[in-house]
Design a protein around this motif. Structure first.
Motif, mmCIF file in Angstrom:
data_model
loop_
_atom_site.group_PDB
_atom_site.id
_atom_site.type_symbol
_atom_site.label_atom_id
_atom_site.label_comp_id
_atom_site.label_asym_id
_atom_site.label_seq_id
_atom_site.Cartn_x
_atom_site.Cartn_y
_atom_site.Cartn_z
ATOM 1 N N TRP A 80 -33.967 25.897 60.786
ATOM 2 C CA TRP A 80 -35.067 26.613 60.146
ATOM 3 C C TRP A 80 -36.130 26.998 61.172
ATOM 4 O O TRP A 80 -36.620 28.123 61.186
ATOM 5 C CB TRP A 80 -35.664 25.760 59.034
ATOM 6 C CG TRP A 80 -36.865 26.375 58.394
ATOM 7 C CD1 TRP A 80 -38.137 25.905 58.420
ATOM 8 C CD2 TRP A 80 -36.913 27.584 57.634
ATOM 9 N NE1 TRP A 80 -38.972 26.729 57.730
ATOM 10 C CE2 TRP A 80 -38.247 27.783 57.235
ATOM 11 C CE3 TRP A 80 -35.955 28.521 57.261
ATOM 12 C CZ2 TRP A 80 -38.647 28.868 56.479
ATOM 13 C CZ3 TRP A 80 -36.356 29.611 56.502
ATOM 14 C CH2 TRP A 80 -37.686 29.774 56.126
ATOM 15 N N LEU A 83 -34.819 29.888 63.204
ATOM 16 C CA LEU A 83 -34.904 31.145 62.456
ATOM 17 C C LEU A 83 -36.333 31.673 62.431
ATOM 18 O O LEU A 83 -36.567 32.872 62.611
ATOM 19 C CB LEU A 83 -34.388 30.953 61.032
ATOM 20 C CG LEU A 83 -32.884 30.727 60.894
ATOM 21 C CD1 LEU A 83 -32.536 30.337 59.465
ATOM 22 C CD2 LEU A 83 -32.103 31.956 61.327
ATOM 23 N N ARG A 84 -37.285 30.797 62.205
ATOM 24 C CA ARG A 84 -38.692 31.220 62.189
ATOM 25 C C ARG A 84 -39.142 31.672 63.569
ATOM 26 O O ARG A 84 -39.819 32.692 63.715
ATOM 27 C CB ARG A 84 -39.580 30.090 61.687
ATOM 28 C CG ARG A 84 -39.341 29.807 60.211
ATOM 29 C CD ARG A 84 -40.425 28.980 59.598
ATOM 30 N NE ARG A 84 -41.671 29.714 59.678
ATOM 31 C CZ ARG A 84 -42.861 29.141 59.705
ATOM 32 N NH1 ARG A 84 -42.982 27.850 59.649
ATOM 33 N NH2 ARG A 84 -43.951 29.875 59.786
ATOM 34 N N THR A 86 -37.458 32.859 66.029
ATOM 35 C CA THR A 86 -36.816 34.096 66.489
ATOM 36 C C THR A 86 -37.002 35.252 65.515
ATOM 37 O O THR A 86 -36.392 36.305 65.682
ATOM 38 C CB THR A 86 -35.310 33.853 66.734
ATOM 39 O OG1 THR A 86 -34.697 33.398 65.527
ATOM 40 C CG2 THR A 86 -35.099 32.839 67.854
ATOM 41 N N GLY A 87 -37.822 35.051 64.486
ATOM 42 C CA GLY A 87 -38.132 36.130 63.544
ATOM 43 C C GLY A 87 -37.038 36.439 62.560
ATOM 44 O O GLY A 87 -36.986 37.534 61.996
ATOM 45 N N ARG A 88 -36.144 35.504 62.312
ATOM 46 C CA ARG A 88 -35.027 35.753 61.405
ATOM 47 C C ARG A 88 -35.220 35.130 60.020
ATOM 48 O O ARG A 88 -34.345 35.237 59.179
ATOM 49 C CB ARG A 88 -33.740 35.236 62.031
ATOM 50 C CG ARG A 88 -33.342 36.048 63.248
ATOM 51 C CD ARG A 88 -32.071 35.516 63.876
ATOM 52 N NE ARG A 88 -31.612 36.388 64.929
ATOM 53 C CZ ARG A 88 -31.882 36.227 66.202
ATOM 54 N NH1 ARG A 88 -32.646 35.225 66.593
ATOM 55 N NH2 ARG A 88 -31.405 37.043 67.103
ATOM 56 N N ALA A 89 -36.331 34.476 59.795
ATOM 57 C CA ALA A 89 -36.612 33.875 58.486
ATOM 58 C C ALA A 89 -37.525 34.830 57.720
ATOM 59 O O ALA A 89 -38.713 34.907 57.983
ATOM 60 C CB ALA A 89 -37.270 32.516 58.648
ATOM 61 N N HIS A 90 -36.952 35.573 56.800
ATOM 62 C CA HIS A 90 -37.706 36.591 56.086
ATOM 63 C C HIS A 90 -37.685 36.358 54.583
ATOM 64 O O HIS A 90 -36.792 35.707 54.042
ATOM 65 C CB HIS A 90 -37.109 37.976 56.364
ATOM 66 C CG HIS A 90 -37.203 38.381 57.789
ATOM 67 N ND1 HIS A 90 -38.384 38.708 58.396
ATOM 68 C CD2 HIS A 90 -36.250 38.477 58.747
ATOM 69 C CE1 HIS A 90 -38.165 39.008 59.648
ATOM 70 N NE2 HIS A 90 -36.865 38.877 59.898
ATOM 71 N N GLY A 91 -38.655 36.924 53.928
ATOM 72 C CA GLY A 91 -38.739 37.061 52.488
ATOM 73 C C GLY A 91 -38.229 35.920 51.648
ATOM 74 O O GLY A 91 -38.771 34.825 51.655
ATOM 75 N N SER A 92 -37.156 36.183 50.901
ATOM 76 C CA SER A 92 -36.664 35.209 49.934
ATOM 77 C C SER A 92 -36.171 33.930 50.607
ATOM 78 O O SER A 92 -36.297 32.847 50.042
ATOM 79 C CB SER A 92 -35.559 35.805 49.062
ATOM 80 O OG SER A 92 -34.480 36.225 49.854
ATOM 81 N N ARG A 94 -37.447 32.488 53.181
ATOM 82 C CA ARG A 94 -38.659 31.711 53.428
ATOM 83 C C ARG A 94 -39.165 31.081 52.133
ATOM 84 O O ARG A 94 -39.565 29.926 52.099
ATOM 85 C CB ARG A 94 -39.727 32.600 54.040
ATOM 86 C CG ARG A 94 -40.913 31.856 54.585
ATOM 87 C CD ARG A 94 -41.917 32.835 55.189
ATOM 88 N NE ARG A 94 -41.395 33.529 56.334
ATOM 89 C CZ ARG A 94 -41.639 33.184 57.596
ATOM 90 N NH1 ARG A 94 -42.394 32.149 57.844
ATOM 91 N NH2 ARG A 94 -41.148 33.874 58.589
#
Length: 124
Positions: A80, A83-84, A86-92, A94
């Motif tokens: 997690w 992902l955060r 590297t900017g890959r944790a988006h929208g739903s 998160r």
């Protein structure tokens, strides 16, 4: 990073299980809280670093190693953070996972009798 020549590579660090280490009775761990604080300090001072919490994770009965389920959970927390970071944790994603994978950091919580967080002197 310096040795690899990749100074911008993101890195995820993880807290030690200071809440279950015998910091008073076992001299091997008397500096564990300080090491945990140093890990937290490195992560806090680097925009390309993140810190995965060990809060609430259990040991496997030896007060040293994470249990299998705790290691699995720590792996999810590392993922997690990656992902955060590297900017890959988006929208739903998160919304679905964020709070469950963002427990308080031991280095900030001061909830353990043998570890008062990194704000002052640590107990052992």
């Amino acid at each position: 990073r310096e040795a690899s020549g990749e100074l911008d590579v993101p890195v995820v660090l993880g807290e030690l299980g200071v809440h279950f280490l015998d910091q008073v009775g076992d001299p091997r761990f008397r500096h564990a809280a300080r090491v945990n604080c140093a890990i937290a300090e490195v992560a806090a001072g680097d925009a390309r670093a993140a810190l995965a919490s060990a809060h609430g994770l259990a040991h496997k009965g030896d007060r040293l190693h994470f249990s299998s389920s705790a290691a699995d959970e720590l792996g999810r927390r590392y993922a997690w953070k990656w992902l955060r970071l590297t900017g890959r944790a988006h929208g739903s994603l998160r919304l679905l996972l964020g709070s469950s994978l963002e427990p308080p950091l031991l280095s900030e919580s001061g909830r353990d009798q043998a570890f008062d967080g990194c704000r002052g002197e640590n107990v052992p």
